[in-house]
Design a protein around this motif. Sequence first.
Motif, PDB file in Angstrom:
ATOM      1  N   THR A 139       7.355  -2.917  14.499  1.00 35.83           N
ATOM      2  CA  THR A 139       6.960  -1.531  14.732  1.00 35.83           C
ATOM      3  C   THR A 139       6.464  -0.965  13.412  1.00 35.83           C
ATOM      4  N   TYR A 140       5.182  -0.634  13.380  1.00 36.74           N
ATOM      5  CA  TYR A 140       4.570  -0.038  12.197  1.00 36.74           C
ATOM      6  C   TYR A 140       4.590   1.466  12.413  1.00 36.74           C
ATOM      7  N   ASP A 195      -8.366   5.926  -3.443  1.00 37.25           N
ATOM      8  CA  ASP A 195      -6.968   6.354  -3.453  1.00 37.25           C
ATOM      9  C   ASP A 195      -6.623   6.945  -2.090  1.00 37.25           C
ATOM     10  N   PRO A 196      -6.332   6.079  -1.102  1.00 36.41           N
ATOM     11  CA  PRO A 196      -6.130   6.577   0.266  1.00 36.41           C
ATOM     12  C   PRO A 196      -4.842   7.359   0.477  1.00 36.41           C
ATOM     13  N   ALA A 197      -3.951   7.366  -0.529  1.00 36.24           N
ATOM     14  CA  ALA A 197      -2.698   8.125  -0.412  1.00 36.24           C
ATOM     15  C   ALA A 197      -1.983   7.782   0.891  1.00 36.24           C
ATOM     16  N   MET A 198      -1.727   6.499   1.081  1.00 31.43           N
ATOM     17  CA  MET A 198      -1.111   6.039   2.325  1.00 31.43           C
ATOM     18  C   MET A 198       0.328   6.526   2.413  1.00 31.43           C
ATOM     19  N   ARG A 199       0.596   7.255   3.485  1.00 29.06           N
ATOM     20  CA  ARG A 199       1.947   7.778   3.716  1.00 29.06           C
ATOM     21  C   ARG A 199       2.259   7.695   5.210  1.00 29.06           C
ATOM     22  N   PHE A 200       3.498   7.466   5.502  1.00 33.38           N
ATOM     23  CA  PHE A 200       3.926   7.526   6.886  1.00 33.38           C
ATOM     24  C   PHE A 200       4.132   8.987   7.286  1.00 33.38           C
ATOM     25  N   GLY A 245       0.789  -1.226   0.000  1.00 37.24           N
ATOM     26  CA  GLY A 245       0.000   0.000   0.000  1.00 37.24           C
ATOM     27  C   GLY A 245       0.817   1.270   0.000  1.00 37.24           C
ATOM     28  N   TYR A 246       2.125   1.151   0.071  1.00 29.76           N
ATOM     29  CA  TYR A 246       3.004   2.318   0.083  1.00 29.76           C
ATOM     30  C   TYR A 246       3.989   2.207  -1.075  1.00 29.76           C
ATOM     31  N   GLU A 247       4.303   3.350  -1.704  1.00 31.85           N
ATOM     32  CA  GLU A 247       5.312   3.336  -2.752  1.00 31.85           C
ATOM     33  C   GLU A 247       6.686   3.030  -2.176  1.00 31.85           C
ATOM     34  N   ARG A 248       6.946   3.555  -0.989  1.00 34.67           N
ATOM     35  CA  ARG A 248       8.227   3.291  -0.323  1.00 34.67           C
ATOM     36  C   ARG A 248       7.946   2.703   1.049  1.00 34.67           C
ATOM     37  N   VAL A 249       8.411   1.486   1.254  1.00 34.89           N
ATOM     38  CA  VAL A 249       8.208   0.787   2.521  1.00 34.89           C
ATOM     39  C   VAL A 249       9.503   0.883   3.316  1.00 34.89           C
ATOM     40  N   PRO A 250       9.433   1.291   4.589  1.00 31.12           N
ATOM     41  CA  PRO A 250      10.658   1.417   5.386  1.00 31.12           C
ATOM     42  C   PRO A 250      11.457   0.120   5.431  1.00 31.12           C
ATOM     43  N   ARG A 251      12.754   0.265   5.513  1.00 27.20           N
ATOM     44  CA  ARG A 251      13.650  -0.877   5.585  1.00 27.20           C
ATOM     45  C   ARG A 251      13.252  -1.786   6.752  1.00 27.20           C
ATOM     46  N   GLY A 252      13.169  -3.060   6.478  1.00 26.26           N
ATOM     47  CA  GLY A 252      12.822  -4.028   7.513  1.00 26.26           C
ATOM     48  C   GLY A 252      11.343  -4.346   7.583  1.00 26.26           C
ATOM     49  N   LEU A 253      10.487  -3.419   7.133  1.00 22.47           N
ATOM     50  CA  LEU A 253       9.049  -3.649   7.225  1.00 22.47           C
ATOM     51  C   LEU A 253       8.547  -4.569   6.115  1.00 22.47           C
TER      52      LEU A 253
END
Length: 217
Positions: free
Chosen positions: A140-141, A207-212, A99-107
Motif C-alpha cells: 500500500t503506497y 525539486d518535486p517536494a514529495m510528501r505523503f 524520494g522522501y525524507e521520511r518513509v513510512p514504516r514497512g514501505l
Amino acid sequence: MSRRFRDDPDLVYLVRDYDAVYRRGSAGGSRVIRGHLRTVREAVSDVFEANPEVADRPPQALPVCAHLPRALHAGTRGPMADMSHSLLRVADRLHWEYGYERVPRGLTEKYGYCEVVGPRGPVLADDLVLGLVLFAPSTTYPQHHHADIEESYVAISGAWSENDAAVYAPGSLILNVAAHDHRITTGFSEPTLLAYAWVGPAERLRDPAMRFSPRRR
C-alpha cells in the motif's frame, strides 16, 4: 570525456520504448489524456534533438530490487515486452531511491523509484521525467500528490489499483493531474513495475517536494 545520449544505444532504445507507448497508445477517447500523451511525446522528441549528456550516477539498489528480476521477466511476456527487454539491458545501471525524507514504516522494503530521463539523469532533461516505480506484492503506497506536476503511470507488469477505483493490468495507462491525491495498492502474489512520466515546471521537476498527504479523518 562526457558521453552524449545518442552514444548510448541501450538508453536510446529504452527512451524509444517510452516514446512508442505515448505515441501509439490509446487515449481512450479522453481529450485530457490525449493532450498529456502529446506533451510527453513532444518532450521526448526534444530529448532526442538536444542529445544531452549522460550523467554517471552510481548504481544503487534498495531492498525492493530483489523483486525486479521477477517483474522484468513477467513484463517480457506481456504487452510491454519491448520495454522490459530494454530494461534488462540497463537494470544494473539504475539508481533506485525513495524520494522522501521520511518513509513510512514497512514501505522501505516494498518500494523504490528511479529516473531514466530527468534532472537527476542518467539522461539529463529539465522539462520531463521518465522513470520507473517498483512495488513488492501486497504493498500500500499511501495517499500523496505532486504539486504542479502532471503524472501518468503505465503498467509494465503486475496488477495494481489506484484509489480502489479499478484494477490496472500491464499496458494500461492512468493520468493524475497536478495535485490529485492518489493511493496505490498492489496484488498479493506478484510485484508491480510501473513506468511513469512527469511534466511540469522545470523548477518543480528538479525539486518535486514529495510528501505523503495527511490522513483524512
